[in-house]
Design a protein around this motif. Structure first.
Motif, short mmCIF file in Angstrom:
data_model
loop_
_atom_site.label_atom_id
_atom_site.label_comp_id
_atom_site.label_asym_id
_atom_site.label_seq_id
_atom_site.Cartn_x
_atom_site.Cartn_y
_atom_site.Cartn_z
N HIS A 158 -17.26 -23.99 10.62
CA HIS A 158 -16.70 -24.05 9.27
C HIS A 158 -15.38 -24.80 9.29
O HIS A 158 -14.73 -24.95 10.32
N LYS A 165 -17.61 -31.57 11.03
CA LYS A 165 -18.51 -30.47 11.41
C LYS A 165 -19.84 -31.01 11.98
O LYS A 165 -20.35 -30.47 12.96
N GLU A 230 -23.90 -27.15 4.86
CA GLU A 230 -23.67 -26.42 3.62
C GLU A 230 -24.67 -25.27 3.46
O GLU A 230 -25.34 -25.12 2.44
N THR A 232 -24.23 -22.22 2.89
CA THR A 232 -23.94 -21.28 1.80
C THR A 232 -24.50 -21.74 0.46
O THR A 232 -24.53 -20.97 -0.50
N ALA A 269 -23.30 -25.08 9.13
CA ALA A 269 -21.93 -25.44 8.76
C ALA A 269 -21.67 -25.08 7.30
O ALA A 269 -22.58 -25.06 6.47
N THR A 270 -20.42 -24.82 7.01
CA THR A 270 -19.97 -24.57 5.64
C THR A 270 -18.51 -24.97 5.52
O THR A 270 -17.76 -24.89 6.50
N ASN A 271 -18.12 -25.42 4.31
CA ASN A 271 -16.71 -25.70 4.09
C ASN A 271 -15.99 -24.50 3.49
O ASN A 271 -14.84 -24.59 3.08
N PRO A 274 -16.42 -18.21 6.09
CA PRO A 274 -17.69 -17.48 6.10
C PRO A 274 -17.62 -16.06 5.56
O PRO A 274 -18.44 -15.65 4.73
N TYR A 288 -25.43 -14.14 8.11
CA TYR A 288 -24.16 -14.53 8.71
C TYR A 288 -24.06 -14.01 10.15
O TYR A 288 -23.72 -14.75 11.07
N GLU A 295 -18.78 -18.65 16.43
CA GLU A 295 -18.19 -19.25 15.23
C GLU A 295 -17.00 -20.11 15.62
O GLU A 295 -16.14 -19.70 16.40
N ARG A 297 -14.04 -22.89 14.00
CA ARG A 297 -13.37 -23.50 12.85
C ARG A 297 -12.84 -24.87 13.25
O ARG A 297 -12.15 -25.01 14.26
#
Length: 437
Positions: A158, A165, A230, A232, A269-271, A274, A288, A295, A297
């Motif tokens: 993330h 990412k 993305e 999420t 991945a997510t921006n 989490p 998750y 995990e 960052r």
């Protein structure tokens, strides 16, 4: 297409020069260095497709260079006067093409170089997976990525948009030793049904429009890595299906009654942060905890300002290679952006370098862009869009004089006319009111 690049590290100057001449004869751009320090500096400023490295050096061991994160995807040729040591090093270093025991015939060197050139697709993938930076924040992140790469843990990356990412995911795949493919999908780009079909596949006739059987991306990545960007943004139903796959290792294509076991490493991945996404209902809590086997960052560019110049130089190297130029940064090039916050991270830096490249001459200076006020907002203009803006801005500054604008930009008047004609013919690139058209 740019030549393949070769880094040659040997403390024997005459040998390094002979090897460089030979490599150039067979189509490589050779870069000889005599010390480990010079080699590390060279590797930090550009990407090399291949490296010929002597193990025994006055200032250290060549194996130190081969373990550099920047050379993770560089193909290596190890050489030494000690045959046993060279053979051991060749087996120990990932990405080794072969070993050479001194003295060796250049025909053997040629055979190894013949294995080295990358295809157009492979070269693009290698470039995309090149994470640059020597700051403490980046070194710590690279250490984590290398540590987790060889494991089987699912990985959740993330960070803000533009922090790299997908580059991190590609690096993890490259270091994982997995023989299958690296595939990627953006979960925000497709509807729920289409995303499910793309991931898990479907049988012919399983729904209207399914005219043929489609193997989903999970099946296609068997033995490799699937990158879910993305995550999420995926619908709850898709998240539930992903959870089941992570728990069982099985997929059942739509319209099929037979599950299939696959071996796929998931990197998501997510921006978003989490746990905040979980609290907001955008990411299932059970998914998750499954997908975040580990995990990581990705730090924003403002957290590692000492990396800005290294990354900018790599971007300029790409532009010089693509356009056959030899432009470089002025010694004061970075003064105006020294304390800039880089809301769009590396994407925004790329836009700034591209604009400087198109506006400048042999020596480039970076200009500070206006602060967007939007944390993490990406700079999404393409090079073609930046080029269009520069041409139209220059025309306006020259009062519509195409010849004067061409002289200022260092291009021909015919090019100006051709560009303007292409802008008029493009719905996506209308002429501005300031263009004298």
């Amino acid at each position: 297409m740019p030549q393949n690049t070769l880094l040659i590290l040997d403390d024997d100057r005459s040998f390094a020069e002979r090897a460089s001449e030979f490599a150039r004869e067979v189509g490589f751009e050779a870069h000889p260095v005599m010390t480990l320090g010079e080699a590390v500096e060279a590797a930090s400023s550009r990407r090399f497709d291949c490296a010929l490295v002597d193990i025994g050096l006055p200032d250290g061991c060549g194996l130190e260079l081969l373990s550099e994160p920047r050379l993770v995807e560089t193909r290596k040729i190890v050489m030494s006067g000690n045959a046993a040591l060279a053979k051991w090093a060749g087996k120990s270093v990932p990405g080794t093409l072969g070993v050479l025991t001194k003295p060796f015939r250049f025909s053997a060197f040629r055979e190894l170089l013949a294995k080295s050139p990358l295809s157009r697709d492979d070269a693009a993938a290698t470039s995309r997976s090149n994470l640059l930076g020597d700051s403490p924040a980046m070194r710590a992140t690279l250490d984590e990525l290398h540590a987790v790469a060889a494991s089987r843990f699912p990985l959740l990356i993330h960070g803000e948009s533009g922090t790299g990412k997908e580059l991190a995911a590609r690096l993890v795949h490259a270091r994982s030793g997995r023989s299958g493919r690296f595939l990627a999908i953006n979960c925000a780009a497709l509807s729920s049904d289409l995303l499910a079909s793309q991931l898990f596949g479907h049988q012919r006739g399983s729904f209207t429009g399914a005219v043929e059987t489609h193997a989903g991306l999970i099946a296609q990545a068997d033995g490799g890595t699937l990158f879910l960007d993305e995550l999420t943004e995926a619908a709850p139903g898709v998240q539930a299906a992903l959870l089941r796959f992570l728990e069982s290792g099985e997929i059942t294509p739509l319209g099929s009654r037979s599950p299939r076991q696959v071996d796929v490493r998931i990197v998501a991945a997510t921006n978003l942060v989490p746990r905040r996404a979980v609290a907001e209902g955008r990411l299932r809590a059970d998914l998750y905890f499954r997908v975040a086997g580990y995990e990581i960052r990705m730090p924003g560019l403002r957290e590692r300002p000492e990396d800005v110049e290294v990354i900018a130089q790599a971007i300029l190297d790409e532009l010089n290679a693509e356009y056959g130029t030899f432009r470089r940064f002025d010694r004061h090039a970075f003064d105006a952006v020294r304390h800039y916050s880089w809301a769009g991270n590396v994407r925004e830096l790329r836009q700034v370098v591209q604009r400087a490249y198109l506006q400048g001459g042999p020596l480039l200076t970076l200009h500070r862009p206006a602060e967007s006020g939007l944390p993490g907002a990406p700079a999404t203009k393409t090079l073609a869009e930046v080029e269009r803006d520069v041409i139209l801005d220059t025309l306006a500054a020259c009062g519509g004089d195409r010849a004067a604008a061409a002289r200022r930009l260092g291009i021909s008047t015919r090019t100006i006319y051709n560009k303007l004609a292409s802008y008029r013919g493009s719905v996506a690139a209308p002429l501005r009111a300031s263009d004298p058209g």
